[in-house]
Design a protein around this motif. Structure first.
Motif, PDB file in Angstrom:
ATOM      1  N   SER A  16       0.853  -1.191   0.000  1.00 41.69           N
ATOM      2  CA  SER A  16       0.000   0.000   0.000  1.00 41.69           C
ATOM      3  C   SER A  16       0.888   1.240   0.000  1.00 41.69           C
ATOM      4  O   SER A  16       1.866   1.305   0.740  1.00 41.69           O
ATOM      5  CB  SER A  16      -0.883  -0.037   1.248  1.00 41.69           C
ATOM      6  OG  SER A  16      -1.743   1.055   1.262  1.00 41.69           O
ATOM      7  N   GLU A 143      -5.043   8.181   7.424  1.00 43.77           N
ATOM      8  CA  GLU A 143      -5.148   7.074   8.371  1.00 43.77           C
ATOM      9  C   GLU A 143      -4.503   7.408   9.705  1.00 43.77           C
ATOM     10  O   GLU A 143      -3.580   8.212   9.783  1.00 43.77           O
ATOM     11  CB  GLU A 143      -4.502   5.819   7.777  1.00 43.77           C
ATOM     12  CG  GLU A 143      -5.285   5.307   6.580  1.00 43.77           C
ATOM     13  CD  GLU A 143      -4.514   4.271   5.790  1.00 43.77           C
ATOM     14  OE1 GLU A 143      -3.276   4.278   5.838  1.00 43.77           O
ATOM     15  OE2 GLU A 143      -5.167   3.465   5.118  1.00 43.77           O
ATOM     16  N   SER A 144      -4.982   6.726  10.723  1.00 41.99           N
ATOM     17  CA  SER A 144      -4.434   6.903  12.073  1.00 41.99           C
ATOM     18  C   SER A 144      -3.019   6.331  12.128  1.00 41.99           C
ATOM     19  O   SER A 144      -2.618   5.542  11.274  1.00 41.99           O
ATOM     20  CB  SER A 144      -5.313   6.163  13.087  1.00 41.99           C
ATOM     21  OG  SER A 144      -5.217   4.757  12.862  1.00 41.99           O
ATOM     22  N   GLU A 146      -1.936   4.164  14.128  1.00 42.26           N
ATOM     23  CA  GLU A 146      -2.065   2.712  14.299  1.00 42.26           C
ATOM     24  C   GLU A 146      -2.205   2.023  12.933  1.00 42.26           C
ATOM     25  O   GLU A 146      -1.564   1.003  12.669  1.00 42.26           O
ATOM     26  CB  GLU A 146      -3.301   2.427  15.167  1.00 42.26           C
ATOM     27  CG  GLU A 146      -3.434   0.988  15.612  1.00 42.26           C
ATOM     28  CD  GLU A 146      -4.690   0.764  16.455  1.00 42.26           C
ATOM     29  OE1 GLU A 146      -5.055  -0.400  16.618  1.00 42.26           O
ATOM     30  OE2 GLU A 146      -5.300   1.758  16.917  1.00 42.26           O
ATOM     31  N   LYS A 147      -3.033   2.603  12.050  1.00 38.35           N
ATOM     32  CA  LYS A 147      -3.237   2.024  10.710  1.00 38.35           C
ATOM     33  C   LYS A 147      -1.963   2.133   9.868  1.00 38.35           C
ATOM     34  O   LYS A 147      -1.637   1.215   9.119  1.00 38.35           O
ATOM     35  CB  LYS A 147      -4.395   2.715   9.994  1.00 38.35           C
ATOM     36  CG  LYS A 147      -5.731   2.118  10.356  1.00 38.35           C
ATOM     37  CD  LYS A 147      -6.680   2.212   9.178  1.00 38.35           C
ATOM     38  CE  LYS A 147      -7.877   1.317   9.452  1.00 38.35           C
ATOM     39  NZ  LYS A 147      -9.101   1.812   8.906  1.00 38.35           N
ATOM     40  N   VAL A 148      -1.272   3.261   9.983  1.00 34.35           N
ATOM     41  CA  VAL A 148      -0.026   3.442   9.227  1.00 34.35           C
ATOM     42  C   VAL A 148       0.984   2.376   9.667  1.00 34.35           C
ATOM     43  O   VAL A 148       1.617   1.727   8.827  1.00 34.35           O
ATOM     44  CB  VAL A 148       0.562   4.865   9.406  1.00 34.35           C
ATOM     45  CG1 VAL A 148       1.977   4.961   8.854  1.00 34.35           C
ATOM     46  CG2 VAL A 148      -0.334   5.896   8.724  1.00 34.35           C
ATOM     47  N   ARG A 149       1.112   2.177  10.971  1.00 36.83           N
ATOM     48  CA  ARG A 149       2.040   1.157  11.495  1.00 36.83           C
ATOM     49  C   ARG A 149       1.664  -0.234  10.998  1.00 36.83           C
ATOM     50  O   ARG A 149       2.528  -1.024  10.622  1.00 36.83           O
ATOM     51  CB  ARG A 149       2.052   1.175  13.023  1.00 36.83           C
ATOM     52  CG  ARG A 149       2.951   2.250  13.573  1.00 36.83           C
ATOM     53  CD  ARG A 149       3.430   1.905  14.988  1.00 36.83           C
ATOM     54  NE  ARG A 149       3.805   3.125  15.658  1.00 36.83           N
ATOM     55  CZ  ARG A 149       3.132   3.684  16.650  1.00 36.83           C
ATOM     56  NH1 ARG A 149       2.045   3.106  17.125  1.00 36.83           N
ATOM     57  NH2 ARG A 149       3.543   4.799  17.199  1.00 36.83           N
ATOM     58  N   ALA A 150       0.357  -0.528  10.995  1.00 39.01           N
ATOM     59  CA  ALA A 150      -0.116  -1.845  10.529  1.00 39.01           C
ATOM     60  C   ALA A 150       0.205  -2.028   9.037  1.00 39.01           C
ATOM     61  O   ALA A 150       0.653  -3.100   8.620  1.00 39.01           O
ATOM     62  CB  ALA A 150      -1.613  -1.981  10.772  1.00 39.01           C
ATOM     63  N   ARG A 151       0.002  -0.975   8.249  1.00 36.36           N
ATOM     64  CA  ARG A 151       0.304  -1.051   6.813  1.00 36.36           C
ATOM     65  C   ARG A 151       1.804  -1.272   6.575  1.00 36.36           C
ATOM     66  O   ARG A 151       2.190  -2.014   5.677  1.00 36.36           O
ATOM     67  CB  ARG A 151      -0.145   0.214   6.088  1.00 36.36           C
ATOM     68  CG  ARG A 151      -1.655   0.259   5.870  1.00 36.36           C
ATOM     69  CD  ARG A 151      -1.992   1.295   4.806  1.00 36.36           C
ATOM     70  NE  ARG A 151      -3.410   1.510   4.666  1.00 36.36           N
ATOM     71  CZ  ARG A 151      -4.219   0.757   3.926  1.00 36.36           C
ATOM     72  NH1 ARG A 151      -3.741  -0.279   3.276  1.00 36.36           N
ATOM     73  NH2 ARG A 151      -5.500   1.049   3.833  1.00 36.36           N
ATOM     74  N   THR A 154       2.632  -4.856   7.372  1.00 34.82           N
ATOM     75  CA  THR A 154       2.162  -5.694   6.258  1.00 34.82           C
ATOM     76  C   THR A 154       3.127  -5.568   5.078  1.00 34.82           C
ATOM     77  O   THR A 154       3.470  -6.562   4.430  1.00 34.82           O
ATOM     78  CB  THR A 154       0.739  -5.273   5.830  1.00 34.82           C
ATOM     79  OG1 THR A 154      -0.137  -5.444   6.942  1.00 34.82           O
ATOM     80  CG2 THR A 154       0.227  -6.087   4.656  1.00 34.82           C
TER      81      THR A 154
END
Length: 193
Positions: A16, A143-144, A146-151, A154
């Motif tokens: 992403s 994005e938050s 948390e979402k950036v870290r998750a992306r 991934t």
């Protein structure tokens, strides 16, 4: 009568934020009459503005299960409680019509497609560096944390799959240079000069 040339299936992956959409848009702008974008089937409800058969094929969970049982998907997966899959009859029909098909897909699905259709052309788009990918994701501002870290987490896993693809394109500062690479792969693999 000359037999129609079969189309080529392109499997396109990358993390992403790497710019897959931008590269695809350029490819479609130049070769849109030759390429079809693969439409996935999903069990999730349509979002506002989504059209059945254009954005997704919206089907019931039971229908999805039946299609799995009948081996009607090139690949399928489950995300956030919904099923997504690439309908094999749809893709094969486009290829038979001589259309080249672009399947933009995450790595797990891509591995399934490569196994089921080894003649496909696989392309992985890489960022110039992990730091640049992080900058792009944060730069979106959508994005938050948390979402950036998750992306990013991934993305690390996805990038590990890049060597399994036939081609790797680094989409750096110069998007046009990355596009020229994609364009030359497209022309080579569809036997055009």
């Amino acid at each position: 009568m000359q037999q129609q040339k079969k189309g080529t299936l392109f499997v396109f992956s990358g993390p992403s934020g790497v710019g897959k959409g931008t590269l695809n848009a350029k490819l479609f702008a130049e070769f849109g009459d030759q390429i079809a974008f693969s439409v996935s089937a999903t069990t999730r409800a349509p979002r506002e503005g989504e059209i059945d058969g254009k954005h997704y094929f919206f089907i019931s969970r039971q229908e999805f299960e039946n299609r799995i049982a009948n081996n009607e998907f090139l690949e399928y997966a489950q995300f956030a409680g919904n099923c997504y899959g690439t309908p094999k009859p749809y893709v094969l029909s486009l290829l038979e019509q001589g259309k080249n098909v672009l399947l933009e897909i995450e790595v797990q699905g891509a591995m399934q497609v490569m196994e089921r259709m080894p003649e496909c052309v696989s392309i992985f788009v890489l960022p110039p560096s992990f730091e640049e990918l992080e900058r792009r994701l944060r730069g979106r501002g959508t994005e938050s944390e948390e979402k950036v870290r998750a992306r990013l987490e991934t993305a690390r896993g996805e990038i590990a799959y890049a060597p399994r693809y036939q081609y790797q394109i680094v989409n750096g500062e110069d998007v046009d240079a990355a596009y020229q690479q994609l364009r030359s792969i497209y022309l080579k693999e569809t036997h055009q000069r």
